[in-house]
Design a protein around this motif. Structure first.
Motif, mmCIF file in Angstrom:
data_model
loop_
_atom_site.group_PDB
_atom_site.id
_atom_site.type_symbol
_atom_site.label_atom_id
_atom_site.label_comp_id
_atom_site.label_asym_id
_atom_site.label_seq_id
_atom_site.Cartn_x
_atom_site.Cartn_y
_atom_site.Cartn_z
ATOM 1 N N ARG A 180 0.825 -1.225 0.000
ATOM 2 C CA ARG A 180 0.000 0.000 0.000
ATOM 3 C C ARG A 180 0.852 1.266 0.000
ATOM 4 O O ARG A 180 0.552 2.220 -0.714
ATOM 5 C CB ARG A 180 -0.950 -0.009 1.185
ATOM 6 N N GLU A 181 1.914 1.277 0.783
ATOM 7 C CA GLU A 181 2.801 2.452 0.825
ATOM 8 C C GLU A 181 3.519 2.636 -0.509
ATOM 9 O O GLU A 181 3.660 3.753 -1.002
ATOM 10 C CB GLU A 181 3.817 2.319 1.967
ATOM 11 N N THR A 182 3.969 1.533 -1.106
ATOM 12 C CA THR A 182 4.633 1.595 -2.406
ATOM 13 C C THR A 182 3.662 2.096 -3.472
ATOM 14 O O THR A 182 4.008 2.953 -4.296
ATOM 15 C CB THR A 182 5.213 0.218 -2.780
ATOM 16 N N ALA A 183 2.427 1.580 -3.456
ATOM 17 C CA ALA A 183 1.411 2.027 -4.421
ATOM 18 C C ALA A 183 1.105 3.514 -4.253
ATOM 19 O O ALA A 183 0.743 4.183 -5.225
ATOM 20 C CB ALA A 183 0.135 1.202 -4.264
ATOM 21 N N ALA A 184 1.284 4.036 -3.035
ATOM 22 C CA ALA A 184 1.056 5.458 -2.777
ATOM 23 C C ALA A 184 2.269 6.307 -3.159
ATOM 24 O O ALA A 184 2.255 7.523 -2.980
ATOM 25 C CB ALA A 184 0.699 5.670 -1.300
ATOM 26 N N GLY A 185 3.322 5.662 -3.679
ATOM 27 C CA GLY A 185 4.478 6.402 -4.172
ATOM 28 C C GLY A 185 5.582 6.614 -3.156
ATOM 29 O O GLY A 185 6.423 7.497 -3.334
ATOM 30 N N ARG A 186 5.605 5.803 -2.105
ATOM 31 C CA ARG A 186 6.629 5.947 -1.079
ATOM 32 C C ARG A 186 7.657 4.820 -1.177
ATOM 33 O O ARG A 186 7.335 3.714 -1.588
ATOM 34 C CB ARG A 186 5.988 5.929 0.306
ATOM 35 N N ILE A 187 8.881 5.120 -0.785
ATOM 36 C CA ILE A 187 9.932 4.113 -0.662
ATOM 37 C C ILE A 187 9.774 3.476 0.712
ATOM 38 O O ILE A 187 9.602 4.176 1.714
ATOM 39 C CB ILE A 187 11.326 4.755 -0.793
ATOM 40 N N VAL A 188 9.821 2.145 0.774
ATOM 41 C CA VAL A 188 9.589 1.430 2.028
ATOM 42 C C VAL A 188 10.839 0.665 2.455
ATOM 43 O O VAL A 188 11.473 -0.013 1.645
ATOM 44 C CB VAL A 188 8.410 0.446 1.877
ATOM 45 N N VAL A 189 11.178 0.789 3.743
ATOM 46 C CA VAL A 189 12.187 -0.059 4.373
ATOM 47 C C VAL A 189 11.497 -0.733 5.552
ATOM 48 O O VAL A 189 10.662 -0.131 6.221
ATOM 49 C CB VAL A 189 13.440 0.728 4.821
ATOM 50 N N LYS A 190 11.815 -2.004 5.750
ATOM 51 C CA LYS A 190 11.123 -2.752 6.806
ATOM 52 C C LYS A 190 11.985 -3.923 7.245
ATOM 53 O O LYS A 190 12.977 -4.244 6.595
ATOM 54 C CB LYS A 190 9.762 -3.244 6.314
ATOM 55 N N PRO A 191 11.602 -4.586 8.338
ATOM 56 C CA PRO A 191 12.344 -5.779 8.748
ATOM 57 C C PRO A 191 12.273 -6.847 7.654
ATOM 58 O O PRO A 191 11.224 -7.046 7.050
ATOM 59 C CB PRO A 191 11.607 -6.254 10.000
ATOM 60 N N ALA A 192 13.386 -7.502 7.425
ATOM 61 C CA ALA A 192 13.415 -8.560 6.416
ATOM 62 C C ALA A 192 13.582 -9.935 7.043
ATOM 63 O O ALA A 192 13.339 -10.935 6.387
ATOM 64 C CB ALA A 192 14.549 -8.298 5.420
ATOM 65 N N CYS A 193 13.997 -9.969 8.307
ATOM 66 C CA CYS A 193 14.218 -11.236 9.000
ATOM 67 C C CYS A 193 13.150 -11.437 10.056
ATOM 68 O O CYS A 193 12.974 -10.602 10.931
ATOM 69 C CB CYS A 193 15.589 -11.245 9.672
ATOM 70 N N ASP A 194 12.474 -12.553 9.955
ATOM 71 C CA ASP A 194 11.442 -12.911 10.922
ATOM 72 C C ASP A 194 12.106 -13.734 12.026
ATOM 73 O O ASP A 194 12.371 -14.919 11.854
ATOM 74 C CB ASP A 194 10.347 -13.715 10.215
ATOM 75 N N MET A 195 12.372 -13.094 13.152
ATOM 76 C CA MET A 195 13.061 -13.775 14.249
ATOM 77 C C MET A 195 12.158 -14.746 15.007
ATOM 78 O O MET A 195 12.593 -15.413 15.917
ATOM 79 C CB MET A 195 13.649 -12.740 15.215
ATOM 80 N N LYS A 196 10.894 -14.817 14.638
ATOM 81 C CA LYS A 196 9.955 -15.717 15.327
ATOM 82 C C LYS A 196 9.796 -17.061 14.602
ATOM 83 O O LYS A 196 9.227 -17.981 15.142
ATOM 84 C CB LYS A 196 8.592 -15.032 15.457
ATOM 85 N N SER A 197 10.296 -17.153 13.367
ATOM 86 C CA SER A 197 10.161 -18.389 12.589
ATOM 87 C C SER A 197 11.495 -19.126 12.552
ATOM 88 O O SER A 197 12.553 -18.499 12.546
ATOM 89 C CB SER A 197 9.728 -18.073 11.156
ATOM 90 N N PRO A 198 11.463 -20.452 12.499
ATOM 91 C CA PRO A 198 12.712 -21.223 12.449
ATOM 92 C C PRO A 198 13.508 -20.915 11.177
ATOM 93 O O PRO A 198 12.946 -20.758 10.101
ATOM 94 C CB PRO A 198 12.231 -22.676 12.437
ATOM 95 N N HIS A 199 14.806 -20.809 11.340
ATOM 96 C CA HIS A 199 15.699 -20.592 10.196
ATOM 97 C C HIS A 199 17.106 -20.967 10.632
ATOM 98 O O HIS A 199 17.462 -20.785 11.809
ATOM 99 C CB HIS A 199 15.651 -19.132 9.740
ATOM 100 N N GLY A 200 17.912 -21.423 9.711
ATOM 101 C CA GLY A 200 19.281 -21.823 10.007
ATOM 102 C C GLY A 200 20.132 -20.718 10.601
ATOM 103 O O GLY A 200 21.044 -20.978 11.383
ATOM 104 N N LEU A 201 19.854 -19.476 10.242
ATOM 105 C CA LEU A 201 20.612 -18.353 10.794
ATOM 106 C C LEU A 201 20.426 -18.222 12.304
ATOM 107 O O LEU A 201 21.236 -17.598 12.970
ATOM 108 C CB LEU A 201 20.186 -17.037 10.131
ATOM 109 N N ARG A 202 19.337 -18.799 12.811
ATOM 110 C CA ARG A 202 19.039 -18.673 14.234
ATOM 111 C C ARG A 202 19.150 -20.005 14.972
ATOM 112 O O ARG A 202 18.677 -20.143 16.094
ATOM 113 C CB ARG A 202 17.632 -18.105 14.412
ATOM 114 N N ALA A 203 19.779 -20.999 14.353
ATOM 115 C CA ALA A 203 19.857 -22.334 14.950
ATOM 116 C C ALA A 203 20.699 -22.332 16.227
ATOM 117 O O ALA A 203 20.356 -22.984 17.197
ATOM 118 C CB ALA A 203 20.415 -23.330 13.941
ATOM 119 N N ASP A 204 21.793 -21.603 16.235
ATOM 120 C CA ASP A 204 22.657 -21.511 17.405
ATOM 121 C C ASP A 204 22.169 -20.367 18.293
ATOM 122 O O ASP A 204 22.107 -19.219 17.839
ATOM 123 C CB ASP A 204 24.095 -21.243 16.950
ATOM 124 N N PRO A 205 21.796 -20.633 19.547
ATOM 125 C CA PRO A 205 21.258 -19.571 20.409
ATOM 126 C C PRO A 205 22.184 -18.362 20.560
ATOM 127 O O PRO A 205 21.739 -17.224 20.515
ATOM 128 C CB PRO A 205 21.036 -20.276 21.752
#
Length: 110
Positions: free
Chosen positions: A25-50
């Motif tokens: 919606r923000e992009t369609a309104a003509g704005r540049i968007v930056v946002k979180p790209a990593c979901d720290m709540k879902s399992p992923h190899g990057l987060r396997a080691d505590p």
């Protein structure tokens, strides 16, 4: 050449689907968007080691603060905000960035 306004999306990563919709919606309104790209709540190899996961979270928090500094305004997504998002809102406001909410009733200063 003038750039479009830049919006930093903030919120819990449990709202990743809502963030994607807000991005659209923000992009369609003509704005540049930056946002979180990593979901720290879902399992992923990057987060396997505590220990590595905690170090990654620290780096991602610093990166997201840089996105807030880059932005002209902040959009908080979701019907709940926790401590991290509350801190991001306070940081954005300390920089003088306007903050909008998809759910205004969660505004800690509202």
């Amino acid at each position: 050449m003038d750039l479009p306004r830049i919006v930093a999306i903030c919120g819990s990563t449990r709202f990743m689907a809502e963030m994607a919709e807000a991005d659209l919606r923000e992009t369609a309104a003509g704005r540049i968007v930056v946002k979180p790209a990593c979901d720290m709540k879902s399992p992923h190899g990057l987060r396997a080691d505590p220990g590595g996961a905690e170090a990654l979270k620290v780096r991602l928090d610093a990166l997201h603060r840089a996105k807030i500094r880059l932005a002209d305004e902040v959009l908080v997504v979701g019907d709940h905000i926790g401590d991290s998002t509350r801190a991001e809102v306070a940081y954005a406001r300390s920089l003088g960035r306007p903050v909008r909410f998809t759910h205004p009733d969660v505004d800690p200063d509202g």
